[in-house]
Design an enzyme around this catalytic site. Structure first.
Site, PDB file in Angstrom:
ATOM      1  N   HIS A 150       0.861  -1.178   0.000  1.00 15.27           N
ATOM      2  CA  HIS A 150       0.000   0.000   0.000  1.00 15.27           C
ATOM      3  C   HIS A 150       0.907   1.241   0.000  1.00 15.27           C
ATOM      4  O   HIS A 150       2.005   1.197   0.543  1.00 15.27           O
ATOM      5  CB  HIS A 150      -0.826  -0.052   1.287  1.00 15.27           C
ATOM      6  CG  HIS A 150      -1.907   0.970   1.406  1.00 15.27           C
ATOM      7  ND1 HIS A 150      -1.658   2.245   1.835  1.00 15.27           N
ATOM      8  CD2 HIS A 150      -3.230   0.900   1.163  1.00 15.27           C
ATOM      9  CE1 HIS A 150      -2.798   2.915   1.868  1.00 15.27           C
ATOM     10  NE2 HIS A 150      -3.770   2.120   1.453  1.00 15.27           N
ATOM     11  N   ASP A 193       2.982  -4.519   8.053  1.00 19.07           N
ATOM     12  CA  ASP A 193       1.751  -3.759   7.844  1.00 19.07           C
ATOM     13  C   ASP A 193       0.589  -4.730   8.062  1.00 19.07           C
ATOM     14  O   ASP A 193       0.328  -5.592   7.226  1.00 19.07           O
ATOM     15  CB  ASP A 193       1.734  -3.176   6.420  1.00 19.07           C
ATOM     16  CG  ASP A 193       0.398  -2.523   6.076  1.00 19.07           C
ATOM     17  OD1 ASP A 193      -0.555  -2.632   6.873  1.00 19.07           O
ATOM     18  OD2 ASP A 193       0.305  -1.913   4.989  1.00 19.07           O
ATOM     19  N   GLN A 237      -4.650  -5.132   6.965  1.00 25.39           N
ATOM     20  CA  GLN A 237      -5.659  -6.072   6.463  1.00 25.39           C
ATOM     21  C   GLN A 237      -5.600  -7.402   7.219  1.00 25.39           C
ATOM     22  O   GLN A 237      -6.267  -8.368   6.825  1.00 25.39           O
ATOM     23  CB  GLN A 237      -5.464  -6.325   4.963  1.00 25.39           C
ATOM     24  CG  GLN A 237      -5.644  -5.102   4.086  1.00 25.39           C
ATOM     25  CD  GLN A 237      -7.064  -4.554   4.110  1.00 25.39           C
ATOM     26  OE1 GLN A 237      -8.012  -5.226   4.521  1.00 25.39           O
ATOM     27  NE2 GLN A 237      -7.226  -3.325   3.667  1.00 25.39           N
ATOM     28  N   LYS A 292     -10.746  -0.374  10.247  1.00 30.67           N
ATOM     29  CA  LYS A 292     -11.005  -1.550   9.401  1.00 30.67           C
ATOM     30  C   LYS A 292     -11.455  -2.746  10.232  1.00 30.67           C
ATOM     31  O   LYS A 292     -11.697  -3.826   9.697  1.00 30.67           O
ATOM     32  CB  LYS A 292      -9.739  -1.908   8.611  1.00 30.67           C
ATOM     33  CG  LYS A 292      -9.326  -0.835   7.604  1.00 30.67           C
ATOM     34  CD  LYS A 292      -8.131  -1.299   6.799  1.00 30.67           C
ATOM     35  CE  LYS A 292      -7.397  -0.163   6.119  1.00 30.67           C
ATOM     36  NZ  LYS A 292      -8.061   0.307   4.898  1.00 30.67           N
ATOM     37  N   CYS A 309      -4.759   2.449  -3.740  1.00 33.30           N
ATOM     38  CA  CYS A 309      -3.532   2.952  -3.110  1.00 33.30           C
ATOM     39  C   CYS A 309      -2.362   2.009  -3.327  1.00 33.30           C
ATOM     40  O   CYS A 309      -1.556   1.782  -2.417  1.00 33.30           O
ATOM     41  CB  CYS A 309      -3.713   3.192  -1.612  1.00 33.30           C
ATOM     42  SG  CYS A 309      -4.968   4.389  -1.242  1.00 33.30           S
TER      43      CYS A 309
HETATM   44  C1  LIG Z   1      -2.619  -2.914   3.505  1.00 32.33           C
HETATM   45  C2  LIG Z   1      -2.912  -1.527   3.960  1.00 32.33           C
HETATM   46  N1  LIG Z   1      -1.948  -0.802   4.536  1.00 32.33           N
HETATM   47  C3  LIG Z   1      -2.178   0.434   4.988  1.00 32.33           C
HETATM   48  C4  LIG Z   1      -3.412   1.028   4.873  1.00 32.33           C
HETATM   49  C5  LIG Z   1      -3.582   2.441   5.370  1.00 32.33           C
HETATM   50  O1  LIG Z   1      -4.396   2.484   6.472  1.00 32.33           O
HETATM   51  P1  LIG Z   1      -4.891   3.886   7.052  1.00 32.33           P
HETATM   52  O2  LIG Z   1      -5.430   4.646   5.895  1.00 32.33           O
HETATM   53  O3  LIG Z   1      -5.939   3.505   8.038  1.00 32.33           O
HETATM   54  O4  LIG Z   1      -3.718   4.536   7.670  1.00 32.33           O
HETATM   55  C6  LIG Z   1      -4.446   0.307   4.284  1.00 32.33           C
HETATM   56  C7  LIG Z   1      -5.799   0.879   4.150  1.00 32.33           C
HETATM   57  O5  LIG Z   1      -6.248   1.415   3.195  1.00 32.33           O
HETATM   58  C8  LIG Z   1      -4.188  -0.995   3.803  1.00 32.33           C
HETATM   59  O6  LIG Z   1      -5.140  -1.710   3.207  1.00 32.33           O
END
Ligand SMILES: Cc1ncc(COP(=O)(O)O)c(C=O)c1O
Lengths: 409, 147
Positions: free
Chosen positions: A121, A198, A201, A224, A364
C-alpha cells in the site's frame, strides 16, 4: 458463526440504497461499526468524557482507566509481551511514518538497503522512499509472482547484510495474498535487519501473534476492524522503542521540561504527544471485545469460505479476470477483478445503482497496478457480516452490468 | 436509483464517443502537451494541442480511463477544435457549471457535450468527466499567459 445474526448488530446495514437493500462489500477500505462500539463511544461522551493522565477528579480517573484498559486489550489481542509495547496512533499510515521517522532516521545510512514488495500500500512505500532519498539509501522491491505471491528464495537473495529494514504487508488489500511473514522475519533477523509488518488487512480478519511472528514492529488501523476512524496501533518491541526518539513533542509525552532541555515520559507515552485519542481507543477496545467474543478464527474461516464461494461464482461470468491467488489457495476474504470491456468505475456505478458498494480504482497500490498491467481494478471485500446471499447479489449484478454494457455498445 | 437512472448517465452519445473516440492519439508536433491524472482512481490523459492565430487548430487526447472520462475527452477535443482560445476557455467554465448542476449560458453551441449533463447526478463521477477539461484549461491558460 452466523453472519445473519451478526449483521443485526450493525445498524447501518439495515437500510436501502438506491431502492435496494444495502450490500456492503467495501470492507477493505473501512468496516462498519456494531452497536457495541457505537454505545461505548456514546457512554464515554455522555458519562465520563475527560482528559486523561492529568486530573485528580473522578471523571479523569474513569477516562484514564478506560483508555489504558484499551491498551491492555490491544496487548492481549496481538499477544505482545508488555503493555508498554502498544502505542496508540492515528492509524497504519501514522504508525509506519513514525517508525520511518524515528527508527529509520536514526538507523539508516547511505548505501543501506530497505526491502519492501510490489504489492505494498502507498503508506508502506512512500515513507521508505522519503527516508531512502534523505539518507541516500536504496529501496528494493521483492519480485511478485503471477499468482500474487513472493518467493522465500527471492527474499533470501535480496535481503542481505546491507539490509537494515524489511517492511511488508501481511495480507494484501488488492490480491488477498497472505505473505509468509514469519519466514521473512527469520531471514531479516539472520541478516541483522528489523522486520516491520503492515497489519492493516490482518488485524481485522485473523489472529495475530507478534511473539510467534517475532516481528519488530506491527502497524494497524482501528477503522477496518469495527472501531472508529482516527485510532490505530504501533506495536514495537520494547528494547527497540526504548531507544527510539519521539517524533511529536508537546504535552502528555514529557517528563520534565526545562528552558532548553526536556526529558520524555517512559514507554508508551513518550510516543503519544498531545491529548490522546481517548474515545478512539475506547472504541477500539470495544471492537476487540466484540471480535474476540465471536472469535478471530471463526471470522477468518467464514471469510475464507465466502471468498472461495465468490471466486467460484464469479469465475462463471464470461470475460472476468480475477487477480491474486487462485481459488482454494491460501487467500484472504476479498476478490479483485475486472470485467472485460467495462471499466471498473463503470462497474462500481452500475453496482451502486443496485445497492452494492464495492471499490474501484488503484487501491492505493500504483506500483502493484503497474506490475499487473492495469490502471484500475474493481474489488469486493468481505467481513464477518457478509453472507452468501450478498455474494449471489454481487454476481447477479455483475451479470447485469455486462448485459447493460453490451447493450449500449 | 434504478437502472433507468443509469440511462441518464450512460447516454447513447456518450457510449458512442467511448467506443469510437474522436481525436484519439497525439499530435506529432504538439505545441502544447498536458499530462493529467486523477490520483484517486488512476485515470490519466495526455492532451496535445496546436494553437495558431489565437485558435485551437488541432487537439488530440490519449489515455486510459472509464467511459465517462474518455467520452468527455473525446467530446471536449471535438468541441474546441477550430475555436478561439477564449471560447474554448469559456466552454470549460460552462462545463464546470454543468457538472455542478448549475444553470449555464445558452449562447454557446455545446453539441454532444450536453449529453454529459447527467453526470452531475453522480457525484463520484464528476471528476472523471472534468479531467480532460482541466487539462485543456491548464494548457490554454498557460499558453495565453506566455503570450
Ligand atoms: C494494507 C494496507 N496498509 C495500509 C493502509 C492504510 O491504512 P490507514 O489509511 O488507516 O492509515 C491500508 C488501508 O487502506 C491498507 O489496506
Amino acid at each position: 458463526m452466523n453472519a445473519k445474526e451478526i449483521k443485526q448488530y450493525f445498524p447501518i446495514l439495515d437500510q436501502e440504497v438506491n431502492g435496494h437493500p444495502l450490500v456492503y462489500l467495501d470492507n477493505a477500505a473501512t468496516s462498519q461499526k456494531p452497536v457495541q462500539v457505537i454505545e461505548a463511544l456514546d457512554k464515554y461522551y455522555r458519562e465520563y468524557n475527560s482528559n486523561v493522565h492529568r486530573g485528580v477528579h473522578t471523571l479523569g480517573n474513569r477516562a484514564t482507566d478506560a483508555y489504558e484498559g484499551a491498551r491492555d486489550k490491544v496487548r492481549k489481542f496481538i499477544n505482545a509481551r508488555a503493555r508498554e509495547e502498544i502505542v496508540f496512533t492515528r492509524g497504519t499510515t501514522t504508525s509506519i511514518n513514525t517508525i520511518a521517522q524515528s527508527y529509520g532516521r536514526a538507523n539508516i545510512e547511505e548505501g543501506d538497503e530497505i526491502v519492501i514488495t510490489y504489492m505494498e500500500h502507498h503508506s508502506n512505500i512512500i515513507p521508505w522512499q522519503q527516508l531512502a532519498k534523505e539518507k541516500g539509501a536504496v529501496l528494493k522491491y521483492l519480485p511478485l509472482q503471477d499468482n500474487g505471491s513472493v518467493l522465500l528464495e527471492d527474499a533470501r537473495e535480496m535481503i542481505t547484510e546491507k539490509t537494515k529494514i524489511v517492511s511488508i504487508m501481511m495480507v494484501s488489500n488488492v490480491l488477498g495474498t497472505i505473505n509468509p511473514i514469519k519466514d521473512i522475519t527469520k531471514i531479516a533477523h539472520e541478516n541483522g535487519a528489523v522486520m516491520i509488518v503492515d497489519g492493516a488487512q490482518t488485524a481485522p480478519h485473523m489472529k495475530i501473534d507478534v511473539q510467534d511472528l517475532d516481528c519488530d514492529f506491527l502497524a494497524f488501523s482501528g477503522h477496518k476492524m469495527c472501531a472508529p476512524t482516527g485510532i490505530g496501533v504501533m506495536y514495537g518491541k520494547k528494547e527497540l522503542l526504548e531507544n527510539m526518539e519521539p517524533v511529536e513533542f508537546g504535552g502528555e509525552m514529557i517528563d520534565f521540561v526545562g528552558l532548553h532541555e526536556s526529558t520524555w515520559k517512559e514507554l508508551p507515552w513518550k510516543f503519544e504527544g498531545g491529548t490522546p485519542i481517548i474515545a478512539g481507543a475506547i472504541g477500539l477496545g470495544a471492537a476487540i471485545d466484540f471480535l474476540e467474543e465471536i472469535g478471530l478464527d471463526e471470522i477468518e474461516e467464514h471469510e475464507h469460505r465466502l471468498a472461495g464461494y465468490a471466486m467460484e461464482q464469479m469465475s462463471t461470468i464470461e470475460g472476468i479476470s480475477i487477480y491474486g491467488p487462485l481459488a482454494g489457495e491460501k487467500r484472504a476474504g476479498l476478490v479483485t477483478f475486472n470485467l472485460s470491456d467495462v471499466h471498473p468505475h463503470d462497474v462500481a456505478t452500475v453496482l451502486d445503482a443496485e445497492g452494492i458498494a464495492i471499490r474501484a480504482g488503484h487501491h492505493c497500490a500504483q506500483p502493484l497496478m503497474k506490475r499487473l498491467n492495469c490502471s484500475s481494478t474493481a474489488r469486493a471485500s468481505f467481513y464477518l457480516y457478509n453472507t452468501e446471499e450478498d455474494v449471489d447479489k454481487l454476481v447477479q449484478a455483475l451479470v447485469k452490468t455486462k448485459e447493460y454494457f453490451s447493450d449500449v455498445f | 436509483m434504478s437502472f433507468n437512472n443509469l440511462d441518464q448517465l450512460y447516454r447513447q452519445v456518450i457510449m458512442d464517443h467511448y467506443k469510437n473516440p474522436r481525436n484519439k492519439g497525439q499530435i506529432e508536433e504538439g505545441t502544447l502537451t498536458i499530462d493529467m491524472n486523477n490520483p484517486t482512481c488512476g485515470d490519466r490523459i495526455r492532451l496535445t494541442m496546436n494553437v495558431e492565430d489565437g485558435k485551437v487548430s488541432e487537439a488530440k487526447f490519449d489515455g486510459e480511463g472509464c467511459s465517462i472520462s474518455m467520452a468527455s475527452a473525446s467530446m471536449m477535443t471535438q468541441a474546441i477544435k477550430g475555436k478561439e482560445v477564449d471560447t474554448a476557455l469559456k466552454l470549460s467554465n460552462v462545463f464546470s457549471e454543468m457538472m455542478l448542476g448549475n444553470d449555464y449560458p445558452e449562447d454557446l453551441d455545446l453539441g454532444d457535450i450536453e449529453a454529459l449533463q447527467g453526470v452531475s447526478q453522480f457525484p463520484a463521477r464528476i471528476k472523471c468527466a472534468t479531467l480532460a477539461w482541466k487539462a485543456m484549461e491548464k494548457g490554454l491558460s498557460e499558453q495565453k499567459e506566455s503570450n
